[in-house]
Motif scaffolding. Sequence first.
Motif, PDB file in Angstrom:
ATOM      1  N   TYR A 158       0.797  -1.297  -0.071  1.00  0.00           N
ATOM      2  CA  TYR A 158       0.097   0.147   0.431  1.00  0.00           C
ATOM      3  C   TYR A 158       0.811   1.245  -0.383  1.00  0.00           C
ATOM      4  O   TYR A 158      -0.048   2.497  -0.354  1.00  0.00           O
ATOM      5  N   GLN A 159       2.243   0.995   0.313  1.00  0.00           N
ATOM      6  CA  GLN A 159       2.748   2.317   0.290  1.00  0.00           C
ATOM      7  C   GLN A 159       2.490   3.025   1.062  1.00  0.00           C
ATOM      8  O   GLN A 159       2.880   3.970   1.309  1.00  0.00           O
ATOM      9  N   HIS A 160       2.443   2.734   1.909  1.00  0.00           N
ATOM     10  CA  HIS A 160       2.151   3.399   3.275  1.00  0.00           C
ATOM     11  C   HIS A 160       3.157   2.786   4.313  1.00  0.00           C
ATOM     12  O   HIS A 160       4.044   2.125   4.504  1.00  0.00           O
ATOM     13  N   VAL A 161       3.653   4.404   4.937  1.00  0.00           N
ATOM     14  CA  VAL A 161       4.755   4.739   6.294  1.00  0.00           C
ATOM     15  C   VAL A 161       4.198   4.227   7.263  1.00  0.00           C
ATOM     16  O   VAL A 161       3.326   5.404   8.084  1.00  0.00           O
ATOM     17  N   PHE A 162       4.766   3.086   8.070  1.00  0.00           N
ATOM     18  CA  PHE A 162       3.649   3.460   9.986  1.00  0.00           C
ATOM     19  C   PHE A 162       5.358   4.631  10.550  1.00  0.00           C
ATOM     20  O   PHE A 162       6.580   4.227  10.777  1.00  0.00           O
ATOM     21  N   GLY A 163       4.340   4.425  11.789  1.00  0.00           N
ATOM     22  CA  GLY A 163       5.472   5.004  13.055  1.00  0.00           C
ATOM     23  C   GLY A 163       5.687   3.586  13.876  1.00  0.00           C
ATOM     24  O   GLY A 163       7.034   3.588  13.501  1.00  0.00           O
ATOM     25  N   ASN A 164       4.513   2.867  14.820  1.00  0.00           N
ATOM     26  CA  ASN A 164       5.104   2.137  14.861  1.00  0.00           C
ATOM     27  C   ASN A 164       3.567   1.121  15.402  1.00  0.00           C
ATOM     28  O   ASN A 164       2.935   1.323  16.389  1.00  0.00           O
ATOM     29  N   PRO A 165       3.498   0.392  14.784  1.00  0.00           N
ATOM     30  CA  PRO A 165       2.503  -0.699  14.316  1.00  0.00           C
ATOM     31  C   PRO A 165       1.942  -1.652  15.576  1.00  0.00           C
ATOM     32  O   PRO A 165       2.914  -2.554  15.879  1.00  0.00           O
ATOM     33  N   SER A 166       1.148  -1.199  16.065  1.00  0.00           N
ATOM     34  CA  SER A 166       0.568  -2.063  17.054  1.00  0.00           C
ATOM     35  C   SER A 166      -0.422  -3.196  16.949  1.00  0.00           C
ATOM     36  O   SER A 166      -0.646  -4.065  16.354  1.00  0.00           O
ATOM     37  N   GLY A 167      -1.562  -3.105  17.840  1.00  0.00           N
ATOM     38  CA  GLY A 167      -2.992  -3.690  17.771  1.00  0.00           C
ATOM     39  C   GLY A 167      -3.334  -3.795  16.397  1.00  0.00           C
ATOM     40  O   GLY A 167      -3.151  -3.173  15.467  1.00  0.00           O
ATOM     41  N   ILE A 168      -3.471  -4.888  15.557  1.00  0.00           N
ATOM     42  CA  ILE A 168      -3.817  -5.171  14.684  1.00  0.00           C
ATOM     43  C   ILE A 168      -5.281  -6.243  15.016  1.00  0.00           C
ATOM     44  O   ILE A 168      -5.369  -6.740  16.297  1.00  0.00           O
ATOM     45  N   CYS A 169      -6.756  -6.290  13.896  1.00  0.00           N
ATOM     46  CA  CYS A 169      -7.623  -7.108  13.533  1.00  0.00           C
ATOM     47  C   CYS A 169      -8.041  -7.174  12.195  1.00  0.00           C
ATOM     48  O   CYS A 169      -7.402  -6.446  11.610  1.00  0.00           O
ATOM     49  N   ALA A 170      -8.698  -8.217  11.640  1.00  0.00           N
ATOM     50  CA  ALA A 170      -9.721  -8.183  10.055  1.00  0.00           C
ATOM     51  C   ALA A 170     -10.616  -9.073  10.817  1.00  0.00           C
ATOM     52  O   ALA A 170     -11.212  -9.459  11.438  1.00  0.00           O
ATOM     53  N   ASP A 171     -11.314  -7.921   9.903  1.00  0.00           N
ATOM     54  CA  ASP A 171     -13.238  -7.818   9.698  1.00  0.00           C
ATOM     55  C   ASP A 171     -13.079  -8.687   9.131  1.00  0.00           C
ATOM     56  O   ASP A 171     -12.735  -9.786   7.943  1.00  0.00           O
ATOM     57  N   PRO A 172     -14.728  -9.282   8.756  1.00  0.00           N
ATOM     58  CA  PRO A 172     -14.931 -10.790   7.817  1.00  0.00           C
ATOM     59  C   PRO A 172     -14.570 -10.520   6.229  1.00  0.00           C
ATOM     60  O   PRO A 172     -14.776 -10.960   6.110  1.00  0.00           O
ATOM     61  N   GLU A 173     -14.466  -9.337   6.128  1.00  0.00           N
ATOM     62  CA  GLU A 173     -13.944  -9.055   4.764  1.00  0.00           C
ATOM     63  C   GLU A 173     -13.348  -9.110   3.838  1.00  0.00           C
ATOM     64  O   GLU A 173     -12.944  -8.819   2.824  1.00  0.00           O
ATOM     65  N   GLY A 174     -12.451  -9.070   5.360  1.00  0.00           N
ATOM     66  CA  GLY A 174     -10.697  -9.060   4.600  1.00  0.00           C
ATOM     67  C   GLY A 174      -9.791  -7.969   5.283  1.00  0.00           C
ATOM     68  O   GLY A 174      -9.315  -7.927   4.819  1.00  0.00           O
ATOM     69  N   ASN A 175     -10.804  -7.088   5.351  1.00  0.00           N
ATOM     70  CA  ASN A 175     -10.105  -5.541   5.913  1.00  0.00           C
ATOM     71  C   ASN A 175      -9.269  -5.543   6.791  1.00  0.00           C
ATOM     72  O   ASN A 175      -9.477  -6.210   7.964  1.00  0.00           O
ATOM     73  N   LEU A 176      -7.788  -4.847   6.526  1.00  0.00           N
ATOM     74  CA  LEU A 176      -6.968  -5.516   8.378  1.00  0.00           C
ATOM     75  C   LEU A 176      -6.910  -4.144   8.359  1.00  0.00           C
ATOM     76  O   LEU A 176      -7.484  -3.082   8.090  1.00  0.00           O
ATOM     77  N   LEU A 177      -7.230  -3.942   9.702  1.00  0.00           N
ATOM     78  CA  LEU A 177      -7.158  -2.890  10.722  1.00  0.00           C
ATOM     79  C   LEU A 177      -6.084  -2.934  11.652  1.00  0.00           C
ATOM     80  O   LEU A 177      -5.663  -3.570  12.289  1.00  0.00           O
ATOM     81  N   VAL A 178      -5.049  -1.280  11.234  1.00  0.00           N
ATOM     82  CA  VAL A 178      -3.855  -1.439  12.415  1.00  0.00           C
ATOM     83  C   VAL A 178      -3.734  -0.073  13.122  1.00  0.00           C
ATOM     84  O   VAL A 178      -3.473   0.961  12.457  1.00  0.00           O
ATOM     85  N   ALA A 179      -3.307  -0.166  14.861  1.00  0.00           N
ATOM     86  CA  ALA A 179      -2.981   0.776  15.355  1.00  0.00           C
ATOM     87  C   ALA A 179      -1.705   1.275  15.478  1.00  0.00           C
ATOM     88  O   ALA A 179      -0.675   0.705  14.585  1.00  0.00           O
ATOM     89  N   ASP A 180      -1.211   2.123  15.489  1.00  0.00           N
ATOM     90  CA  ASP A 180       0.415   2.513  15.065  1.00  0.00           C
ATOM     91  C   ASP A 180       0.107   3.856  16.802  1.00  0.00           C
ATOM     92  O   ASP A 180      -0.698   4.773  16.893  1.00  0.00           O
ATOM     93  N   VAL A 181       0.896   3.268  17.246  1.00  0.00           N
ATOM     94  CA  VAL A 181       0.488   4.047  18.754  1.00  0.00           C
ATOM     95  C   VAL A 181       2.103   5.498  18.728  1.00  0.00           C
ATOM     96  O   VAL A 181       1.834   6.006  18.952  1.00  0.00           O
TER      97      VAL A 181
END
Length: 356
Positions: free
Chosen positions: A258-281
């Motif tokens: 996705y050409q995405h730059v993280f700072g400090n990725p922490s919690g992650i989860c995937a919803d039933p459609e397969g979308n991935l959600l990522v928290a960045d501290v």
Amino acid sequence: MMDTSLEFCRQKEDLVRTVRTLQVTSQNTLQRAVPLLSSQTGLGLLSTSQIHQLSEKTTQVCRNLEDVGNLLLFRQDELTQTIKVPGTGGSSSLQWCSDGSLYVCGDNGPYIHLLNSHGRPSQALHCFEDSLFLPDSIAMTRLGSIAVTDITDGIVRIHSPTSYPPWVRVGGDFKSPKGIAVDSSGRILVAEYTAGTVQAFSVDKLYRVHGVKKVSGLQGPQYICATPDGGFAVSEECGDVKLFSNSLKLCGSISETYQHVFGNPSGICADPEGNLLVADVQKKNITLFPLTGSPISIVSRGLCKPAGITCSPFGLLYVADSGDNLVKVYKYRVKPYYTPTSPRKSGEAQSQTPRA
């Protein structure tokens, strides 16, 4: 108010008209082009450069349409509830249950708190074996038992109400186990922080470990989640989010895809459609990465130190904010009902937002 409402209606009409125009034009071109390309040997006056230009523009239009479709589905910063977690410390991990209840654990003491569907504490599991321990991350096994990691003692425990003490140690050679999850086949997945590995194994009814496999080469793996395709995703501290198949093969990374730059990725989860959600501290936000299309900012403000996250199939995102010891509940999807056999399609369903 009337001017705003009128302008809003005009914007919707413009979008519908634009999409409809693309649909009609592409269909007309297709009807003309297919018979000619099938029956003639040449391309008429169409040049190679024009074909190349059309291909590039079509690719860009398709990307734009994917983004439009995704943006219509999701919401941003729609906080519906804040839940105060019992204890004085912060909460770092949580597990949503199908009845709407929520298990929460972390630095708030040697307890795992069960919150009912209204966000009220209903039970506390005391974390005690030979001595007190602090659960770091939490997951639910296929049999409905709670499994936790204990990074201090370097072990994994499963809660068994019929045992005494009720916490059973799961055998295995763990090095600083942190994140824990259960994949679609029932295997337990454990992220080992200092070792840079993920250990996958099965546990029988007697809590014996079988079929241990490992993935190595990770940089400080923290949180881990199963994905609907049978694989899993792992967040790396100050690094990236890696994607793996059900055979534990590396499929890619979020930053590259996705050409995405993280700072400090922490919690992650995937919803039933397969979308991935990522928290960045570090960035104090949560980003959704759709199966196709560009990343979408789901939560852009109001977070102190987002840690573990989980989502329900009703369009709700639960965030354990260890900065203020709150669980923050967000409505992140317009239509919360998912049709598992038809990704990206949804119908109306009654909202299951917990009451305050």
